[in-house]
Design a protein around this motif. Sequence first.
Motif: not given
Length: 239
Positions: A207-217
């Motif tokens: 979902n977008i929240w997971k994608a956001k975390v993965y991208n930031e990490a």
Amino acid sequence: MPCCSCHEIDFGIDVGVDNNHLIASKDPTHPANMICELCRLFYTNGWCTGTGGGVSIRDANKAYIAPSGVHKERMVPSDMFVMDLESKEYLRKPAKYKASACTPLFLDIYNIRDSGACIHTHSQNAVMVTLLFDKYFEISSIEQIKALPKVTEAGNLWYSDKLTIPILENTEREEDLSESLQQCIKSHPNTTAILVRRHGIFVWGENIWKAKVYNEALDYLMELAIKMKQFGIPTVKQE
Ligand SMILES: CSC[C@@H](O)[C@@H](O)C(=O)COP(=O)(O)O
Ligand SMILES: [Zn+2]
């Protein structure tokens, strides 16, 4: 049903498709609102500068996609394209814009990985890493690695795991990346991102929240890797 015969005559002008009900919501987590908010954030991070980058969010069988060539940090929900992922028809198509060049790539990711959201940035950390590593970006034994998923099994990577992100060669037109991107996703089931040399990165998630975390990490780890390289520190810990 078209409102009148003019909709059936091709004037050679794209009259677009409004269907504003698909994007009009006061819910800040609605895909159209989230894409605008995240692109503003990513712009401040230097990830979506000068129209580069983009975000797509899937809602059931609908894909919300930012338009092409716009100030990504100034978008509003009414700028969004909405595609039916089964028919590949646009349910919403703003007449004044072209669909993002990322569209075929986002669709590849949705089709192959059944993801909930895709992020594409032109982060300079991503570009630099593609200049410092050959076929794969690799880093291990950094705490932030634990923010990334194992993908092929439940759970996230461990501190001491080696994170490996494939690097593709860039193409003159973004849409021409589709074939190599598809092959790379299929041949690397454990990855949740793909780097494109001298271009940027594509990251996806459930979902977008997971994608956001993965991208930031990933951006944090790539920035760290650049510094490690500058000090001659191996990014993969030597046992
Ligand atoms: C600065 S042009 C960048 C584009 O070619 C592409 O790489 C990109 O990231 C965004 O494409 P767009 O069609 O504007 O959504
Ligand atoms: Zn791009």
